[in-house]
Design a protein around this motif. Structure first.
Motif, PDB file in Angstrom:
ATOM      1  N   ALA A  31      24.059  21.363  48.764  1.00  0.00           N
ATOM      2  CA  ALA A  31      24.096  22.063  47.477  1.00  0.00           C
ATOM      3  C   ALA A  31      22.795  22.810  47.222  1.00  0.00           C
ATOM      4  CB  ALA A  31      24.368  21.068  46.352  1.00  0.00           C
ATOM      5  N   PHE A  35      22.389  26.823  46.738  1.00  0.00           N
ATOM      6  CA  PHE A  35      21.698  27.348  45.567  1.00  0.00           C
ATOM      7  C   PHE A  35      20.573  28.303  45.964  1.00  0.00           C
ATOM      8  CE2 PHE A  35      18.477  26.876  42.154  1.00  0.00           C
ATOM      9  CZ  PHE A  35      19.198  27.465  41.125  1.00  0.00           C
ATOM     10  N   PHE A  38      22.104  31.492  47.129  1.00  0.00           N
ATOM     11  CA  PHE A  38      22.595  32.207  45.949  1.00  0.00           C
ATOM     12  C   PHE A  38      21.449  32.929  45.253  1.00  0.00           C
ATOM     13  CE2 PHE A  38      23.378  32.277  41.356  1.00  0.00           C
ATOM     14  CZ  PHE A  38      24.557  33.019  41.318  1.00  0.00           C
TER      15      PHE A  38
END
Length: 44
Positions: A31, A35, A38
């Motif tokens: 995750a 992130f 992103f």
């Protein structure tokens, strides 16, 4: 002193806890990487 035989202790709870920790750590790292990617793609 009590007689202790190596490998005779029940460690199922410790194994479940360790496996849960590994699963959590793996998912958290994935995750965090998603992130970061992103942010790298969409942050200006």
């Amino acid at each position: 002193m009590a007689d202790h035989k190596h490998g005779s202790m029940d460690i199922t709870v410790q194994e479940k806890t360790y496996n849960g920790f590994l699963k959590f750590t793996t998912r958290f790292c994935i995750a965090a990487l998603i992130f970061v990617v992103f942010l790298a793609v969409f942050a200006t």
